[in-house]
Scaffold this motif. Sequence first.
Motif, PDB file in Angstrom:
ATOM      1  N   THR A 126     -67.749   0.596 -51.507  1.00  0.00           N
ATOM      2  CA  THR A 126     -67.494   0.060 -50.165  1.00  0.00           C
ATOM      3  C   THR A 126     -66.350  -0.948 -50.161  1.00  0.00           C
ATOM      4  N   HIS A 127     -65.873  -1.340 -51.341  1.00  0.00           N
ATOM      5  CA  HIS A 127     -64.773  -2.301 -51.433  1.00  0.00           C
ATOM      6  C   HIS A 127     -63.420  -1.640 -51.670  1.00  0.00           C
ATOM      7  N   LEU A 128     -63.410  -0.336 -51.831  1.00  0.00           N
ATOM      8  CA  LEU A 128     -62.150   0.396 -51.996  1.00  0.00           C
ATOM      9  C   LEU A 128     -61.664   0.844 -50.618  1.00  0.00           C
ATOM     10  N   ALA A 129     -60.388   0.682 -50.359  1.00  0.00           N
ATOM     11  CA  ALA A 129     -59.791   1.202 -49.124  1.00  0.00           C
ATOM     12  C   ALA A 129     -59.475   2.679 -49.349  1.00  0.00           C
ATOM     13  N   PHE A 130     -60.293   3.543 -48.784  1.00  0.00           N
ATOM     14  CA  PHE A 130     -60.099   4.973 -48.952  1.00  0.00           C
ATOM     15  C   PHE A 130     -58.912   5.446 -48.130  1.00  0.00           C
ATOM     16  N   ARG A 131     -58.301   6.534 -48.607  1.00  0.00           N
ATOM     17  CA  ARG A 131     -57.134   7.116 -47.948  1.00  0.00           C
ATOM     18  C   ARG A 131     -57.419   8.581 -47.634  1.00  0.00           C
ATOM     19  N   SER A 132     -56.666   9.118 -46.723  1.00  0.00           N
ATOM     20  CA  SER A 132     -56.884  10.512 -46.319  1.00  0.00           C
ATOM     21  C   SER A 132     -56.498  11.505 -47.411  1.00  0.00           C
ATOM     22  N   ASP A 133     -55.733  11.074 -48.410  1.00  0.00           N
ATOM     23  CA  ASP A 133     -55.359  11.979 -49.495  1.00  0.00           C
ATOM     24  C   ASP A 133     -56.256  11.849 -50.726  1.00  0.00           C
ATOM     25  N   ASP A 134     -57.361  11.153 -50.595  1.00  0.00           N
ATOM     26  CA  ASP A 134     -58.262  10.952 -51.730  1.00  0.00           C
ATOM     27  C   ASP A 134     -59.055  12.206 -52.064  1.00  0.00           C
ATOM     28  N   ILE A 135     -59.281  12.377 -53.355  1.00  0.00           N
ATOM     29  CA  ILE A 135     -60.270  13.330 -53.852  1.00  0.00           C
ATOM     30  C   ILE A 135     -61.371  12.485 -54.473  1.00  0.00           C
ATOM     31  N   LEU A 136     -62.578  12.642 -53.968  1.00  0.00           N
ATOM     32  CA  LEU A 136     -63.734  11.896 -54.459  1.00  0.00           C
ATOM     33  C   LEU A 136     -64.392  12.745 -55.538  1.00  0.00           C
ATOM     34  N   LEU A 137     -64.330  12.283 -56.778  1.00  0.00           N
ATOM     35  CA  LEU A 137     -64.804  13.060 -57.918  1.00  0.00           C
ATOM     36  C   LEU A 137     -66.161  12.567 -58.390  1.00  0.00           C
ATOM     37  N   PHE A 138     -67.066  13.525 -58.600  1.00  0.00           N
ATOM     38  CA  PHE A 138     -68.416  13.236 -59.070  1.00  0.00           C
ATOM     39  C   PHE A 138     -68.646  14.017 -60.354  1.00  0.00           C
ATOM     40  N   GLY A 139     -69.198  13.337 -61.353  1.00  0.00           N
ATOM     41  CA  GLY A 139     -69.398  13.944 -62.658  1.00  0.00           C
ATOM     42  C   GLY A 139     -70.627  14.814 -62.731  1.00  0.00           C
ATOM     43  N   ARG A 140     -70.771  15.402 -63.869  1.00  0.00           N
ATOM     44  CA  ARG A 140     -71.923  16.245 -64.195  1.00  0.00           C
ATOM     45  C   ARG A 140     -73.210  15.465 -64.060  1.00  0.00           C
ATOM     46  N   GLU A 141     -74.231  16.100 -63.522  1.00  0.00           N
ATOM     47  CA  GLU A 141     -75.515  15.417 -63.373  1.00  0.00           C
ATOM     48  C   GLU A 141     -76.062  14.942 -64.716  1.00  0.00           C
TER      49      GLU A 141
END
Length: 157
Positions: free
Chosen positions: A95-110
Amino acid sequence: MNDTDRGPRLALYQPDIPGNTGAILRLGACVGMAVDVIGPAGFDLSDRALKRAGMDYLAMAALTRHDDWAAFAARREAEGRRLVLFTARATLLYTHLAFRSDDILLFGRESAGVPDHVHEAADARVLVPMPGGGRSLNLALTAAMAAGEVMRQLATG
């Protein structure tokens, strides 16, 4: 190019659980975010398998499959997108990062997150806090929290 190609994207690094991937495809379809799946996955990535997990939302989802990390990284670099890794190893709250429209939100392996070379390739690393003391959140739930924050910040909801 459609709207999901231009906005923020959700990316899954070698996902293990088809139900989570299906839920994230459904999330992407509903909120208008494309989803990248970086292989190899821990399950069959065929349309038939994903339809079972993603129900009827698979047809609505903007899904791009990448054979491996190198293929995904090359596309990301060509598009000039920022990579934001959600990881327990981060110190910056998401919530403290200023997100941008060109972001890719990456989630790792469970089961294992991401390897060091993927961690190091990220432009930003963020943490979803768990003040209740749990070990981890469900991957699909974390992706939904991330998508909600991005939508809030970019006023796309």
